[in-house]
Scaffold this active site. Structure first.
Site, PDB file in Angstrom:
ATOM      1  CG  HIS A  77       6.668  27.722  -5.907  1.00 46.57           C
ATOM      2  ND1 HIS A  77       6.094  27.505  -7.124  1.00 46.57           N
ATOM      3  CD2 HIS A  77       6.820  29.064  -5.809  1.00 46.57           C
ATOM      4  CE1 HIS A  77       5.904  28.659  -7.748  1.00 46.57           C
ATOM      5  NE2 HIS A  77       6.354  29.618  -6.966  1.00 46.57           N
ATOM      6  CE1 TYR A 206       6.100  19.778 -13.969  1.00 41.30           C
ATOM      7  CE2 TYR A 206       5.397  20.715 -11.879  1.00 41.30           C
ATOM      8  CZ  TYR A 206       6.380  20.488 -12.823  1.00 41.30           C
ATOM      9  OH  TYR A 206       7.646  20.975 -12.625  1.00 41.30           O
ATOM     10  N   PRO A 298      12.722  17.833 -19.273  1.00 43.04           N
ATOM     11  CG  PRO A 298      11.749  19.610 -20.412  1.00 43.04           C
ATOM     12  CD  PRO A 298      12.388  18.278 -20.618  1.00 43.04           C
ATOM     13  CE  LYS A 302      14.568  15.859  -9.273  1.00 47.88           C
ATOM     14  NZ  LYS A 302      14.232  16.888  -8.312  1.00 47.88           N
ATOM     15  CE1 TYR A 401       8.670  19.360  -9.996  1.00 47.06           C
ATOM     16  CE2 TYR A 401       8.864  20.822  -8.108  1.00 47.06           C
ATOM     17  CZ  TYR A 401       8.663  20.631  -9.463  1.00 47.06           C
ATOM     18  OH  TYR A 401       8.468  21.711 -10.286  1.00 47.06           O
TER      19      TYR A 401
HETATM   20  C1  LIG Z   1      13.959  25.224 -22.169  1.00 51.51           C
HETATM   21  C2  LIG Z   1      14.657  24.549 -21.025  1.00 51.51           C
HETATM   22  C3  LIG Z   1      13.996  24.462 -19.816  1.00 51.51           C
HETATM   23  C4  LIG Z   1      14.631  23.892 -18.740  1.00 51.51           C
HETATM   24  N1  LIG Z   1      13.969  23.825 -17.543  1.00 51.51           N
HETATM   25  C5  LIG Z   1      14.610  23.333 -16.463  1.00 51.51           C
HETATM   26  C6  LIG Z   1      14.002  23.356 -15.171  1.00 51.51           C
HETATM   27  O1  LIG Z   1      12.863  23.784 -15.005  1.00 51.51           O
HETATM   28  N2  LIG Z   1      14.711  22.906 -14.120  1.00 51.51           N
HETATM   29  C7  LIG Z   1      15.987  22.428 -14.257  1.00 51.51           C
HETATM   30  O2  LIG Z   1      16.604  22.045 -13.243  1.00 51.51           O
HETATM   31  N3  LIG Z   1      16.593  22.371 -15.468  1.00 51.51           N
HETATM   32  C8  LIG Z   1      15.945  22.835 -16.571  1.00 51.51           C
HETATM   33  N4  LIG Z   1      16.566  22.839 -17.793  1.00 51.51           N
HETATM   34  C9  LIG Z   1      17.906  22.300 -17.897  1.00 51.51           C
HETATM   35  C10 LIG Z   1      18.959  23.299 -17.450  1.00 51.51           C
HETATM   36  O3  LIG Z   1      18.799  24.506 -18.169  1.00 51.51           O
HETATM   37  C11 LIG Z   1      20.342  22.691 -17.703  1.00 51.51           C
HETATM   38  O4  LIG Z   1      20.372  21.418 -17.122  1.00 51.51           O
HETATM   39  C12 LIG Z   1      21.458  23.554 -17.123  1.00 51.51           C
HETATM   40  O5  LIG Z   1      21.634  24.705 -17.906  1.00 51.51           O
HETATM   41  C13 LIG Z   1      22.762  22.765 -17.078  1.00 51.51           C
HETATM   42  O6  LIG Z   1      23.826  23.622 -16.712  1.00 51.51           O
HETATM   43  P1  LIG Z   1      25.253  23.354 -17.344  1.00 51.51           P
HETATM   44  O7  LIG Z   1      26.152  24.404 -16.768  1.00 51.51           O
HETATM   45  O8  LIG Z   1      25.630  21.942 -17.181  1.00 51.51           O
HETATM   46  O9  LIG Z   1      25.069  23.552 -18.897  1.00 51.51           O
HETATM   47  P2  LIG Z   1      24.711  24.923 -19.775  1.00 51.51           P
HETATM   48  O10 LIG Z   1      23.851  25.771 -18.950  1.00 51.51           O
HETATM   49  O11 LIG Z   1      24.260  24.395 -21.039  1.00 51.51           O
HETATM   50  O12 LIG Z   1      26.115  25.593 -19.848  1.00 51.51           O
HETATM   51  C14 LIG Z   1      27.139  25.104 -20.706  1.00 51.51           C
HETATM   52  C15 LIG Z   1      27.901  26.284 -21.244  1.00 51.51           C
HETATM   53  O13 LIG Z   1      29.005  25.805 -22.013  1.00 51.51           O
HETATM   54  C16 LIG Z   1      29.160  26.626 -23.141  1.00 51.51           C
HETATM   55  N5  LIG Z   1      29.902  25.868 -24.169  1.00 51.51           N
HETATM   56  C17 LIG Z   1      29.442  24.859 -24.941  1.00 51.51           C
HETATM   57  N6  LIG Z   1      30.431  24.394 -25.738  1.00 51.51           N
HETATM   58  C18 LIG Z   1      31.531  25.127 -25.441  1.00 51.51           C
HETATM   59  C19 LIG Z   1      32.859  25.129 -25.931  1.00 51.51           C
HETATM   60  N7  LIG Z   1      33.266  24.255 -26.862  1.00 51.51           N
HETATM   61  N8  LIG Z   1      33.721  26.020 -25.426  1.00 51.51           N
HETATM   62  C20 LIG Z   1      33.339  26.923 -24.455  1.00 51.51           C
HETATM   63  N9  LIG Z   1      32.078  26.967 -23.964  1.00 51.51           N
HETATM   64  C21 LIG Z   1      31.185  26.065 -24.443  1.00 51.51           C
HETATM   65  C22 LIG Z   1      27.755  26.994 -23.544  1.00 51.51           C
HETATM   66  O14 LIG Z   1      27.720  28.194 -24.292  1.00 51.51           O
HETATM   67  C23 LIG Z   1      27.058  27.127 -22.179  1.00 51.51           C
HETATM   68  O15 LIG Z   1      27.024  28.477 -21.733  1.00 51.51           O
HETATM   69  C24 LIG Z   1      15.950  23.383 -18.894  1.00 51.51           C
HETATM   70  C25 LIG Z   1      16.606  23.455 -20.116  1.00 51.51           C
HETATM   71  C26 LIG Z   1      15.968  24.034 -21.178  1.00 51.51           C
HETATM   72  C27 LIG Z   1      16.683  24.104 -22.499  1.00 51.51           C
END
Ligand SMILES: Cc1cc2nc3c(=O)[nH]c(=O)nc-3n(C[C@H](O)[C@H](O)[C@H](O)COP(=O)(O)OP(=O)(O)OC[C@H]3O[C@@H](n4cnc5c(N)ncnc54)[C@H](O)[C@@H]3O)c2cc1C
Length: 409
Positions: A77, A206, A298, A302, A401
């Site tokens: 994009h 947006y 969201p 980011k 962005y």
């Molecule tokens: C609906 C929605 C839309 C979003 N849209 C965007 C977007 O457009 N752009 C963007 O950049 N971000 C977006 N985000 C945010 C993005 O999804 C998260 O920031 C991203 O997933 C972070 O990655 P992470 O690995 O830190 O955490 P997560 O993806 O949350 O991964 C953490 C993992 O740890 C596991 N876990 C938790 N506790 C334990 C435990 N005690 N023991 C073992 N495993 C555990 C969980 O099951 C999970 O799989 C969005 C989030 C949501 C909910």
């Protein structure tokens, strides 16, 4: 019940994007990691979340030699559209800052990472239960858990990465006397839908309006992702499909050039908003990465990108930490040893706060607050015009962005 123990350099709690990317990049440096994940691979793959990848996130996926499909299955994009009461202005990222973003759903990012990690023989325990981290204030931290066969396991490591998402239990291992929790909440949420219809528009839209915010996004050629502003207590089942589409169309403008492509709604969720930062992101033999250390609303897209930029900053500092550990004279000071981890925390948080600012600012610019008076909404329109009506304003939006690349902070 069998009891098994393995020893690695780094134990990782959480097999999301932060945990898996860290595991893979550590391996590229000859550092051995094991990942413990509470959910199954299939459960994570089926969870719909982020979709927009910054230029630097794409670069990490491509350069990490994991055979990511981002360039073949993702969509570049080169701009996005901002809309206010039906009047639209395109922000041309390429023209303004020379970068693009990529639409590539988080499910696919996860699949790329999980496939690569397992193909390379990396240790990962899906569907783990009773996960506990021990001894982060000692020289022998460990993770204990029950694996999917209910066998009790221990991972002994030099360092633990808490990549366990926004409800992180690892975070709580940083004593309250050491950490500062920065937090703010918002008086609205996003109602998110997936619907079976081709994209309404080639780029994301947006939109702010007198009836609130909406985002027209995409997933692929057959499924669209859309959001609109709602009360945090909304029951998503109370809305019919037609009410949802009519409302989003109202936000976009009834008589404009954008007509929503409608189709069966296959998923609906209400997504609360919050901003949170934990400072520092480390304590003893624990470091936090991704949502475990910070969450953003969201609006600025980011969250996933910050998980990647954390890992970019973290991996070299872990290599430095382990190098110091192995070269350390007996009785060498813990302070010197932990310095690389504290440096990681400072570097990562510099970028996190820029992202917090953009996410907070864009959220306020694009939403209506409950109780806003006529002045508040007219002032917001003035702000919108100041941003979209000047090349400097549009460049600011585009720089934030697409993700700041200057010094990678
Ligand atoms: C609906 C929605 C839309 C979003 N849209 C965007 C977007 O457009 N752009 C963007 O950049 N971000 C977006 N985000 C945010 C993005 O999804 C998260 O920031 C991203 O997933 C972070 O990655 P992470 O690995 O830190 O955490 P997560 O993806 O949350 O991964 C953490 C993992 O740890 C596991 N876990 C938790 N506790 C334990 C435990 N005690 N023991 C073992 N495993 C555990 C969980 O099951 C999970 O799989 C969005 C989030 C949501 C909910």
């Amino acid at each position: 019940m069998a009891q098994e123990s393995i020893r690695v350099d780094v134990g990782i709690v959480g097999g999301g994007p932060a945990g898996l990317m860290a595991a893979l990049l550590l391996k590229r440096r000859g550092i051995n990691a094991a990942v413990v994940e509470r959910r199954s691979e299939d459960q994570i793959y089926r969870t719909h979340r982020a979709g927009i990848l910054e230029a630097g996130t794409v670069e990490m996926l491509v350069q990490s030699e994991i055979d990511s499909r981002v360039l073949t299955h993702g969509h570049e994009h080169r701009g996005t559209v901002l809309s206010f009461n039906g009047q639209r202005q395109r922000i041309d990222f390429q023209d303004l800052v020379g970068r693009s973003v990529w639409l590539y759903p988080q499910n696919e990012v996860f699949l790329d990472l999980a496939t690569a990690w397992q193909r390379e023989g990396g240790a990962i325990f899906w569907s783990a239960d009773h996960v506990e981290v021990h001894g982060v204030d000692s020289t022998h931290p460990s993770i204990t858990f029950h694996d999917s066969a209910e066998d009790q396991r221990t991972i002994e490591a030099e360092l633990i990465i808490g990549a366990d998402g926004s409800r992180s239990s690892c975070r709580r291992l940083i004593p309250e006397s050491v950490r500062t929790d920065y937090f703010t909440s918002y008086p609205y949420a996003w109602f998110g839908i997936l619907c079976e219809a081709p994209p309404t528009a080639a780029e994301l839209i947006y939109a702010n309006s007198d009836v609130g915010f909406a985002l027209i996004s995409q997933r692929n050629e057959r499924v669209q992702r859309m959001y609109f502003q709602c009360d945090p207590d909304t029951d998503p089942e109370e809305w019919t499909d037609e009410e949802i589409f009519d409302h989003i169309q109202r936000v976009l403008g009834e008589n404009g050039d954008v007509r929503l492509k409608r189709g069966p709604i296959i998923e609906r969720t209400v997504l609360p908003f919050r901003s949170y930062v934990c400072d520092p992101l480390t304590f003893g033999r624990l470091v936090l990465a991704g949502d475990a250390g910070h969450t953003v609303p969201p609006t600025g897209a980011k969250g996933l990108n910050l998980a990647f930029s954390d890992v970019r900053a973290l991996v070299p500092e872990i290599a430095e930490f382990l190098g110091r550990l192995r070269g350390a004279a007996p009785g060498g000071g813990a302070t010197a040893l932990e310095e690389p981890l504290l440096r990681y925390s400072r570097t990562a948080l510099d970028r996190v706060w820029k992202a917090q600012n953009f996410s907070y600012w864009a959220t306020n610019l694009l939403h209506r607050e409950p109780g806003d008076d006529a002045f508040a909404q007219r002032r917001r329109r003035g702000e919108f015009d100041a941003i979209t009506g000047s090349r400097y304003g549009r460049a600011f939006f585009a720089d934030c962005y697409t993700g700041w690349t200057g010094d990678w902070k």
